[in-house]
Scaffold this motif. Sequence first.
Motif, PDB file in Angstrom:
ATOM      1  N   GLU A   1      31.001  53.951  31.280  1.00 37.41           N
ATOM      2  CA  GLU A   1      30.302  52.743  30.855  1.00 37.41           C
ATOM      3  C   GLU A   1      31.195  51.508  30.863  1.00 37.41           C
ATOM      4  O   GLU A   1      30.750  50.420  31.228  1.00 37.41           O
ATOM      5  N   TRP A   2      32.468  51.658  30.458  1.00 41.29           N
ATOM      6  CA  TRP A   2      33.352  50.493  30.414  1.00 41.29           C
ATOM      7  C   TRP A   2      33.554  49.899  31.802  1.00 41.29           C
ATOM      8  O   TRP A   2      33.625  48.678  31.961  1.00 41.29           O
ATOM      9  N   PHE A   3      33.614  50.780  32.811  1.00 37.91           N
ATOM     10  CA  PHE A   3      33.802  50.321  34.186  1.00 37.91           C
ATOM     11  C   PHE A   3      32.504  49.717  34.740  1.00 37.91           C
ATOM     12  O   PHE A   3      32.509  48.663  35.381  1.00 37.91           O
TER      13      PHE A   3
ATOM     14  N   GLY B   1      35.755  39.756  41.748  1.00 37.38           N
ATOM     15  CA  GLY B   1      35.744  39.508  40.306  1.00 37.38           C
ATOM     16  C   GLY B   1      36.950  40.154  39.644  1.00 37.38           C
ATOM     17  O   GLY B   1      37.508  41.139  40.148  1.00 37.38           O
ATOM     18  N   GLU B   2      37.335  39.612  38.486  1.00 39.26           N
ATOM     19  CA  GLU B   2      38.551  40.052  37.828  1.00 39.26           C
ATOM     20  C   GLU B   2      38.320  40.973  36.628  1.00 39.26           C
ATOM     21  O   GLU B   2      39.264  41.578  36.133  1.00 39.26           O
ATOM     22  N   THR B   3      37.069  41.087  36.159  1.00 34.96           N
ATOM     23  CA  THR B   3      36.831  41.846  34.933  1.00 34.96           C
ATOM     24  C   THR B   3      37.213  43.315  35.058  1.00 34.96           C
ATOM     25  O   THR B   3      37.967  43.835  34.214  1.00 34.96           O
ATOM     26  N   PRO B   4      36.748  44.041  36.091  1.00 40.89           N
ATOM     27  CA  PRO B   4      37.150  45.452  36.188  1.00 40.89           C
ATOM     28  C   PRO B   4      38.643  45.624  36.436  1.00 40.89           C
ATOM     29  O   PRO B   4      39.238  46.624  36.012  1.00 40.89           O
TER      30      PRO B   4
ATOM     31  N   ILE C   1      39.575  48.797  44.407  1.00 39.96           N
ATOM     32  CA  ILE C   1      38.414  48.066  43.877  1.00 39.96           C
ATOM     33  C   ILE C   1      38.315  46.691  44.522  1.00 39.96           C
ATOM     34  O   ILE C   1      37.209  46.208  44.848  1.00 39.96           O
ATOM     35  N   GLN C   2      39.433  46.047  44.739  1.00 42.81           N
ATOM     36  CA  GLN C   2      39.438  44.702  45.324  1.00 42.81           C
ATOM     37  C   GLN C   2      38.922  44.681  46.754  1.00 42.81           C
ATOM     38  O   GLN C   2      38.544  43.619  47.256  1.00 42.81           O
ATOM     39  N   HIS C   3      38.881  45.829  47.403  1.00 40.92           N
ATOM     40  CA  HIS C   3      38.341  45.895  48.762  1.00 40.92           C
ATOM     41  C   HIS C   3      36.828  45.685  48.788  1.00 40.92           C
ATOM     42  O   HIS C   3      36.273  45.276  49.808  1.00 40.92           O
TER      43      HIS C   3
ATOM     44  N   GLY D   1      29.120  42.801  34.741  1.00 40.50           N
ATOM     45  CA  GLY D   1      29.427  41.529  34.102  1.00 40.50           C
ATOM     46  C   GLY D   1      29.863  40.491  35.111  1.00 40.50           C
ATOM     47  O   GLY D   1      29.438  39.323  35.050  1.00 40.50           O
ATOM     48  N   ASP D   2      30.700  40.872  36.047  1.00 39.45           N
ATOM     49  CA  ASP D   2      31.108  39.944  37.112  1.00 39.45           C
ATOM     50  C   ASP D   2      29.928  39.525  37.959  1.00 39.45           C
ATOM     51  O   ASP D   2      29.801  38.356  38.347  1.00 39.45           O
ATOM     52  N   ARG D   3      29.057  40.436  38.261  1.00 36.68           N
ATOM     53  CA  ARG D   3      27.911  40.115  39.133  1.00 36.68           C
ATOM     54  C   ARG D   3      26.920  39.211  38.442  1.00 36.68           C
ATOM     55  O   ARG D   3      26.296  38.363  39.083  1.00 36.68           O
TER      56      ARG D   3
END
Length: 266
Positions: free
Chosen positions: A252-254, A132-135, A126-128, A260-262
């Motif tokens: 949905e949680w993902f 953001g840190e939320t997910p 995901i970090q690639h 949210g980060d965006r």
Amino acid sequence: MILPYGPTRDTVMNDYVLFKMWGPHRLSLIKGHQFYVEQVRKRLLSQFANMEAEAEKASEELVEQSSGRFDPDRHDPSEFYEAANDAGIEFYQLLSDMRDQTRLNVIAGMFHEWEKQLRDWLVREIQHWHQGETPIAKVWSADFGKIADLLESLGWRIRSTDYFTTLDACRLVVNVYKHGDGPALKDLKLKHPEYLEDRLSGSGLPGTLDLVDYTNLKVSDDQFQAFSDAIVAFWRDVPASVAGSEISKPPEWFKKAILGDRAVRL
């Protein structure tokens, strides 16, 4: 699929690759797990291979220790041998309990390590492509079912596999071992009662499984091996790459975590 920030340069069907399992990393995960199991058997569980002989030795030692106190005018020899036999049985039972506890400890460590490695792989991928840190936090805190939902959204029908069923049983076993009575015990009774030793089975009494509690938790060596094999099968089955077009409906949680980060960045 939600378009990522800073996508990787690899493409599949003209789409960005969002999750990739590199061959060497897959092999490293499998080898590391197999080494753990091999060494556990060699260095820990092998010590319980001769419990019967050790119990017999403990019984004989008690007889020798008691011989100095034996008075033929006052003592019945059978009492000394009976006490020695009882001591041998007790010694064997204590060793057996220790073996079972050791195996459960090993299984708990094995499962937690696999689960951490899975979450770590997801986070790194995901970090690639996401800033953001939320997910990231959500992946680390999500329960097993939510992680399975995420994996299924990658086009990997993991819940239909035998190894997932075994891994889910392992999860319940570990939770019962850790927490005792609780929801996991109820689920284990319902889904996988084979990991609960029903000592009254065959007694003819009705509903004996209802009397089983967390102290009846027991995993055989074959079941331990089945857990290990399931982890290997899981790593072998992780998709080599997953493009954005292959992710039709993320949980949905993902999705909320990404959006949210965006929203903060806009």
